[in-house]
Design a protein around this motif. Structure first.
Motif, mmCIF file in Angstrom:
data_model
loop_
_atom_site.group_PDB
_atom_site.id
_atom_site.type_symbol
_atom_site.label_atom_id
_atom_site.label_comp_id
_atom_site.label_asym_id
_atom_site.label_seq_id
_atom_site.Cartn_x
_atom_site.Cartn_y
_atom_site.Cartn_z
ATOM 1 N N GLY A 15 1.039 -1.127 0.218
ATOM 2 C CA GLY A 15 0.263 -0.606 -0.121
ATOM 3 C C GLY A 15 0.876 0.833 -0.202
ATOM 4 N N GLN A 18 -0.053 8.367 0.105
ATOM 5 C CA GLN A 18 -1.114 8.672 -0.064
ATOM 6 C C GLN A 18 -0.737 10.334 0.687
ATOM 7 O OE1 GLN A 18 -3.643 5.049 -0.196
ATOM 8 N NE2 GLN A 18 -4.667 7.642 -0.740
ATOM 9 N N ASP A 37 2.574 7.895 -4.410
ATOM 10 C CA ASP A 37 0.877 7.644 -4.610
ATOM 11 C C ASP A 37 0.324 6.986 -5.369
ATOM 12 O OD1 ASP A 37 -1.250 10.356 -3.229
ATOM 13 O OD2 ASP A 37 0.818 11.203 -3.456
ATOM 14 N N THR A 50 -4.556 1.117 -2.937
ATOM 15 C CA THR A 50 -4.487 2.348 -3.227
ATOM 16 C C THR A 50 -6.232 2.295 -2.490
ATOM 17 O OG1 THR A 50 -4.411 4.611 -3.501
ATOM 18 C CG2 THR A 50 -5.270 2.885 -5.073
ATOM 19 N N CYS A 71 -2.706 3.863 -8.681
ATOM 20 C CA CYS A 71 -2.561 5.035 -8.170
ATOM 21 C C CYS A 71 -3.249 5.630 -7.271
ATOM 22 C CB CYS A 71 -1.724 6.074 -8.991
ATOM 23 S SG CYS A 71 -2.602 6.121 -10.135
ATOM 24 N N HIS A 72 -2.973 6.784 -6.513
ATOM 25 C CA HIS A 72 -4.045 7.843 -6.011
ATOM 26 C C HIS A 72 -3.890 9.133 -6.493
ATOM 27 C CE1 HIS A 72 -4.759 10.900 -2.993
ATOM 28 N NE2 HIS A 72 -5.719 10.225 -2.416
#
Length: 198
Positions: A15, A18, A37, A50, A71-72
């Motif tokens: 993870g 972010q 991120d 994420t 990706c965030h």
């Protein structure tokens, strides 16, 4: 995440912290990578995750190369180029943009995403909406991400865009804006199975 591992059969989960920027890490083992991120991997058996609650989750895969990315992408990360950085990191592992498939998860819709002029100015005019009755501009985050993917050579039918709005559909999704900043989070995940599975 433990329940996710059990349900999917993946032994390790990675993870990100972010931080609403465009930093992407290559990972080959489970755990949390702070100050990033985006994550990419070419290792089978590792699930990338994420989370978000109004921002978009973008999942990417080149099945032929065996490379995946997640990706965030909130408005800051979108402007900073998190999707481009994620695709670039995948290409360094052997992926090719013209083979990538992408999924953009539920996020805040243009109808709900009211922003200030200083935020609107950072987006292309084509994704900034102004209507009578709206005191401030709105941004179409989903349209911007779609345009960025297309600019990288990833276009329909290899792109799937969720049409869900996190802010107006809190019976289905979590929303930071609609729920006062303390909601749960939606989790996006992608990985490549061992034994040649996808």
């Amino acid at each position: 995440r433990q329940r996710l591992a059990a349900a999917t059969g993946f032994g390790e989960i990675a993870g990100v912290g972010q931080v609403h920027r465009a930093d992407v890490a290559v990972v080959r083992e489970g755990g949390v990578t702070p100050e990033h991120d985006g994550l990419v991997t070419d290792r089978p058996g590792l699930l990338l995750t994420t989370v978000a609650a109004d921002c978009a989750l973008v999942l990417l895969a080149d099945a032929e190369a065996g490379v995946v990315g997640a990706c965030h992408s909130g408005w800051r990360g979108t402007v900073a180029g998190i999707v481009r950085q994620t695709v670039g990191a995948m290409e360094e592992l052997g992926a090719r943009a013209n083979r990538l498939r992408a999924y953009v998860g539920p996020c805040i819709s243009a109808e709900a995403f009211e922003v200030g002029e200083e935020v609107a100015a950072q987006f292309a005019p084509s994704v900034v909406l102004r209507r009578p009755g709206w005191e401030r501009p709105h941004v179409d985050l989903r349209a911007e991400l779609s345009a960025q993917l297309e600019g990288l050579g990833i276009a329909s039918p290899r792109v799937e865009l969720s049409d869900g709005c996190t802010m107006t559909e809190t019976d289905r999704f979590y929303s930071y804006r609609a729920e006062g900043g303390t909601p749960g989070r939606m989790l996006g995940f992608i990985g490549r199975r061992e034994m040649g599975g996808r």
